[in-house]
Structure formats: structure tokens, C-alpha cells
Motif scaffolding. Structure first.
Motif, short mmCIF file in Angstrom:
data_model
loop_
_atom_site.label_atom_id
_atom_site.label_comp_id
_atom_site.label_asym_id
_atom_site.label_seq_id
_atom_site.Cartn_x
_atom_site.Cartn_y
_atom_site.Cartn_z
N PRO A 102 -46.00 -19.39 -1.00
CA PRO A 102 -47.24 -20.39 -1.23
C PRO A 102 -47.28 -21.37 -0.34
CG PRO A 102 -45.95 -20.54 -3.06
CD PRO A 102 -45.26 -19.25 -2.08
N GLY A 103 -48.47 -21.89 0.03
CA GLY A 103 -48.71 -23.14 0.97
C GLY A 103 -48.07 -24.19 0.16
N SER A 104 -48.23 -25.61 0.94
CA SER A 104 -47.66 -26.78 0.44
C SER A 104 -48.53 -27.24 -0.55
CB SER A 104 -47.36 -27.74 1.54
OG SER A 104 -48.75 -27.89 2.35
N GLN A 150 -54.16 -19.47 2.62
CA GLN A 150 -52.77 -18.83 3.25
C GLN A 150 -51.72 -18.88 2.22
OE1 GLN A 150 -52.84 -16.83 5.43
NE2 GLN A 150 -54.48 -17.56 6.71
N PRO A 151 -50.73 -17.66 2.07
CA PRO A 151 -50.90 -16.75 2.87
C PRO A 151 -51.67 -15.47 2.53
CG PRO A 151 -48.96 -16.69 1.59
CD PRO A 151 -49.83 -17.72 1.02
N LEU A 152 -52.67 -15.68 1.65
CA LEU A 152 -53.13 -14.46 1.03
C LEU A 152 -54.35 -14.10 1.61
CD1 LEU A 152 -52.19 -14.19 -2.85
CD2 LEU A 152 -51.09 -13.42 -0.94
N VAL A 153 -54.93 -14.89 2.56
CA VAL A 153 -56.20 -14.65 2.97
C VAL A 153 -56.58 -13.34 3.60
CG1 VAL A 153 -58.13 -15.49 4.79
CG2 VAL A 153 -56.78 -17.08 3.59
N SER A 165 -42.18 -15.27 -3.06
CA SER A 165 -43.17 -15.01 -2.50
C SER A 165 -44.48 -14.64 -3.55
CB SER A 165 -42.86 -13.71 -1.47
OG SER A 165 -42.58 -12.60 -2.42
N LEU A 166 -45.42 -14.42 -3.08
CA LEU A 166 -46.81 -14.44 -4.08
C LEU A 166 -46.99 -12.81 -4.43
CD1 LEU A 166 -49.25 -17.27 -2.72
CD2 LEU A 166 -47.76 -16.95 -4.86
#
Lengths: 389, 182
Positions: A9-11, A227-230, A371-372
Motif C-alpha cells: 500500500p502507498g504511504s 496505487q498500487p491497485l489502480v 501486499s494488498l
């Protein structure tokens, strides 16, 4: 090849977590201040908050085991959310401790009241605490094993571990059904110790699963836009999750209505007071609102294919359903303290937000560690394939 | 359409292609040219074809919803009429119009109405079962269930002209073009 890092996941999630911690601490501080003035009300509000968030955690555990048994692309995109959600049970076990000090303010069976002696053999403080400890042990044990195997998947041997997870999930669901039913009887039904309903455990379970599905949909839609799921989560995933949400709404309505129909048909003096307590003094209006907004409106909206396939509209409806879940739980719990007279205290809200803040912070803490998406699972690549519809 | 019938006494023009890719390209050109009344026949589902043929939402969901509402209302009305009007019986002192006990049957009949409406509505809209279709006149059409891909522009399309449309189809490089009689 380290695919796991690709889906970290992003910050931004860090900021949400700190915010949640602060909201949680503020809510708790307010409640502790309130407890100083009104100890009894504090425990009533705290019980409600505890039950609501524990319900979401348990629902996550149930859906996760359901997915291990049945598979499907829908479960692969929410697997990490379900894992993190069920891991919050460790926090909820810790947050159960304050309740132990308030049992005498919460449950009337702790006082000398007219109850059959057999019933008192079940409803007494030591046994109550022992049972709660057993429930949490069983839940945490399942969560621990499934979580560990899921982590091992990232290091290979995905299919062997899949089999292990499936083998545990079958008996695990049975154990969940039994423990969650008994927990519902202990924690909610015993608020009105003369009353009993054999469907009550299932009704609470149905509510837990619905709460968890609604929460997971909101979380997934928020994550899928970043991001990162876009571009990874597709309309067909939301479509499937929306169908499950519709199914869970219908199961809840079916169970809630079945209980009413059975008790209404029986018309027995031991059974009907529970409904009579909720039939007047404002509680009736909550009941009517539940029929309209917990069932009818979401039911008709969720029939729409377009609504289910758009993450945004689905998330708005899921958010609304989460609120309705809180209202339904409130309607199950609080009339036990205040029959025939509607009452809501500011501490009900503060405690829910306080526990919720901590819960969310714990959830994000678990979520951001990995990780997602379950990258080591052999079912993941086909679940993310673009299919023609 | 009697007018279209006199103008072009055929059902349409059927073009035969060897590959799904060729069919897709052809369907794209046909759509670009402005033809709307057309259909494709393939041995298996071809990805992207439905969009080119202009598939839109059908009215089956709406018909299903109406069927469900009608079934539910009918179920409730039947019980009300039986229990409260035609043959009122006092059951344990409950009111004659006891709505909670009417709900299960109302629900069941909603499902029944919706299911029947969905099946019958689907059949009414797609015209099945269809024992006769003009394209059956073309002997090669049997290959549509084996290894050939067919595109048919129907004569009811406002742009359809027997000569012009045939020339246009020829430019798309089909294996064969046939006139489909009625």
C-alpha cells in the motif's frame, strides 16, 4: 522476482492510520471522562461499541473461511482485507477486559433476580468469562493458522497450502457458527434473561457477515482508486461483491422476519415481551426505519446491475448499510437497558467512534505489513484476468 | 415491413468469413458505414462482437421486476380476500388481516411471478423457439456451427440497397456473399 513488493500500500495509508489512532484515543478519553460521571451508562455504551466492531471482525473471519471453501475471483481481491479484519480479533479480545469490570452494571442476571436455577448455572460471572475466553481462543487460533499459511504462500507451495486452508475452513465455519451463536446468547440475548429465541444466534451472525461485507467493500473501493491497485480491481469484482451484499441483506431480512413471525404466531408470554419492549416509546420507529432502510431500499437498489458494477455507488450504499447495521445492533441491545423508551446517549456515539478508531488503526497496521493482494496464491492470476462480458 | 419487402424482395445479404478476426474487422466497417440492422452467426462467442453489433440492454429485467411486483401483490390480495373477506376465521383472537402471516406466501409468489415473467419475457423478446429463419435457405449456413463466421445485413435497414450493400460487403473481402430470400 518479488511480486509482493509491487502491491504494497502507498504511504497515504500511514496518515489514515495515525488519524484513526487519534480519533480512537479522543473517543476513549471522552468516554473515560463520561464514565467518571455515569459509570453505568459508560458500560452500556461500551458494550454496544464492542459488539459492533467485534461483529465486523467476526464477519471477516466467516467470509474468509467461506471463500477458502468456495474460491472465486471476488474473494481474491478482498482476501487481505478479510485477513486484516479478522486479525483485529486480537485487539477485541484485549478490549473485552473492561467489560469484565462492568458485568454488574450491564447484565441483570448478576443481581439476585427471579430466574430458574438451571439458568443461573449457565448465567454466572465466572462461567461467562470462561466462555468468552474460550470463544476468543478458538477464533484467534483459526485466525492465526489461516494467517500463517497465507504468509507461507508468498514463499511458494501455494497449492499445498490452499488445501490446508480449505481443510481448516470447513470445521472452522462450524466452530464459528457455534461460538458466534453462544457469544450472541451470552453478550446480547442474556440482557433480557427471561427471553429466548432459537434463531437469535443466526440473526446476529447474519448481521456480522453483512457488516463485514459492507466494510470490506468500502475499504476495497477506497484502495482500488489509488496505487498500487489502480486498474487491477475490475467492475466484475464489484459486481460479485455487490451480489453477495444483496444476498446478505436478504438473509438478514429473512432471519429477522422469521424471528418475528415465529414469536408473533406463538404469542407466548415468555417470548413476546422482547418485541413489546421494542414496540413503543420510539423504538417502534427504529424498527420501521430498519425495515425500510436496512432492507427495502438497499434490496431494490442492489437489484440494479449498473449500481453493483460501479465501485463508487456500491461503496456509498455499503457505507449506508454499515450505519444501518449499527442502528440494528442498537435496536437489539439498548432496549434491554431502556425498554419501551427510546434513548441514545452521547457516550453511545463516543464509545463507538473510540473503539472504531482503535479498530481501524489496528486493521491498517495489519494491512500495510503485506501486499494488498495474496501474490503467492495460485488462484490470483486467473482472478485478475481481464475477461470479456 | 411491406414497403421494404417491395423495394428489396430479400431478407438480407449474408457474408461468410474464415476467421473471427476477419468478421470483427468487417463488423466494425459495417457499423462505421451506418448500418444498424445486422446480425452475426458464429460457432462460439467472439469477444468484442456484441459491442460492434450494437447490443444494448434488453427489457427482460424490467419485465421481471413487473412480474415480481404483480406476483407479490396478487399473493397478498389472495390471502387478504380469503382470510378477511370470503372466509373469515378467528385464529387465536388475531386480527383477520394478520399481515405477518401473509408475508411468506407474498414473498414466494413474488419469486414465482418474477421467474415466470423472466422466462416468458425472454422468449417473447428473442422470438424463440424459432423453427424457421430466412438464413436457413443458404446451404452453407450450416457451417456457422462449425468453422465459419457469418455477418448478415438485413434489408429492413434504412441504408440497405441490394446493389450498393453487396458492393460494400465485397470490399470487405469475404469468402462468399449470398442473397437471403424470405
Amino acid at each position: 522476482m518479488n511480486k509482493a513488493a509491487a502491491y504494497l500500500p502507498g504511504s497515504e495509508i500511514q496518515r489514515v492510520q495515525s488519524g484513526a489512532v487519534w480519533v480512537g484515543i479522543s473517543g476513549f478519553s471522552l468516554c473515560l471522562l463520561g464514565a467518571y460521571w455515569n459509570r453505568v451508562q459508560f458500560f452500556h455504551s461500551y458494550l454496544f461499541a464492542f459488539l459492533f466492531w467485534t461483529g465486523i471482525a467476526l464477519g471477516c473471519l466467516a467470509i474468509m473461511m467461506l471463500h477458502h471453501l468456495t474460491a472465486g475471483a471476488w474473494g481474491m481481491v478482498i482476501r487481505r482485507l478479510l485477513e486484516s479484519g479478522s486479525k483485529t480479533l486480537a485487539l477485541m479480545a484485549f478490549l473485552f477486559v473492561p467489560l469484565i469490570f462492568g458485568l454488574r452494571s450491564i447484565y441483570s442476571w448478576t443481581q439476585p433476580i427471579q430466574l430458574p436455577s438451571q439458568q443461573l448455572e449457565y448465567l454466572n460471572i465466572p462461567f461467562f468469562i470462561a466462555r468468552a475466553a474460550l470463544y476468543f481462543l478458538i477464533w484467534l487460533w483459526i485466525v492465526y493458522l489461516l494467517g500463517r499459511w497465507s504468509q507461507e504462500q508468498e514463499r511458494g507451495e501455494g497449492s499445498r497450502l490452499l488445501r490446508k486452508m480449505r481443510l481448516l475452513s470447513g470445521p472452522g465455519l462450524v466452530l464459528y457458527g457455534l461460538t458466534a451463536s453462544f457469544a450472541a446468547i451470552d453478550w446480547i440475548m442474556s440482557l433480557e434473561p427471561h427471553w429466548y429465541s432459537t434463531i437469535f444466534g443466526l440473526l446476529v451472525i447474519g448481521g456480522q457477515v453483512l457488516s463485514a461485507m459492507a466494510f470490506v467493500i468500502v475499504a476495497l473501493v477506497l484502495l482500488a482508486a489509488r496505487q498500487p491497485l489502480v486498474g487491477i480491481v475490475q467492475p466484475r469484482h464489484f459486481h460479485d461483491l455487490g451480489k453477495l451484499l444483496l444476498a446478505f441483506v436478504m438473509i438478514w431480512a429473512y432471519l429477522a422476519f422469521s424471528q418475528l413471525l415465529i414469536i408473533w404466531s406463538g404469542n407466548l408470554t415468555e417470548e413476546i415481551p422482547w418485541y413489546l419492549h421494542r414496540w413503543q416509546g420510539g423504538w417502534l420507529w427504529i424498527g420501521i426505519l430498519l425495515i425500510v432502510f436496512h432492507f427495502a431500499l438497499p434490496f431494490f437498489l442492489l437489484l440494479s446491475r449498473d449500481l453493483k458494477r460501479s465501485g463508487k455507488t456500491l461503496a456509498i450504499l455499503a457505507m449506508f448499510l454499515l450505519l444501518m447495521r449499527a442502528m440494528d445492533l442498537f435496536w437489539l441491545v439498548v432496549p434491554g437497558f431502556s425498554p419501551e423508551r427510546f434513548r441514545i446517549h452521547w457516550m453511545d456515539v463516543a464509545a463507538s467512534i473510540g473503539v472504531g478508531g482503535l479498530w481501524l488503526a489496528f486493521f491498517i497496521w495489519q494491512l500495510k505489513k503485506r501486499s494488498l493482494l495474496p501474490v503467492g496464491d495460485p488462484q490470483l492470476p486467473p482472478a485478475l484476468e481481464r475477461t470479456h462480458e | 415491413m411491406p414497403k421494404a419487402r417491395t423495394k428489396s424482395p430479400i431478407y438480407g445479404l449474408l457474408a461468410e468469413f474464415d476467421t473471427p478476426a476477419a468478421l470483427l474487422v468487417a463488423a466494425g466497417h459495417v457499423r462505421e458505414k451506418g448500418y444498424r440492422r445486422m446480425d452475426a452467426y458464429t460457432p462460439f462467442p467472439v469477444e468484442g462482437l456484441a459491442a460492434l453489433l450494437g447490443f444494448r440492454y434488453t427489457r427482460v429485467p424490467l419485465i421481471t421486476l413487473i412480474g415480481g411486483i404483480f406476483g407479490g401483490l396478487a399473493g397478498y390480495a389472495l390471502q387478504y380476500w380469503i382470510s378477511a373477506v370470503n372466509y373469515p376465521i378467528n385464529v387465536g383472537g388475531r386480527p383477520l388481516h394478520s399481515w405477518p402471516s401473509f408475508i411468506p406466501v407474498t414473498f414466494e409468489l413474488s419469486i414465482l411471478g418474477a421467474a415466470l415473467a423472466a422466462v416468458l419475457g425472454m422468449l417473447a423478446l428473442n422470438g424463440l423457439p424459432m423453427p424457421y429463419h430466412p438464413v436457413f435457405h443458404i446451404p452453407r449456413f450450416a457451417l456457422a456451427s462449425r468453422d465459419r463466421f457469418f455477418l448478415c445485413i438485413e434489408s429492413s435497414d434504412s441504408k440497405f440497397d441490394r446493389q450498393e450493400t453487396r458492393h460494400f460487403l465485397e470490399s470487405l473481402g469475404p469468402r462468399d456473399i449470398s442473397d437471403v430470400p424470405y
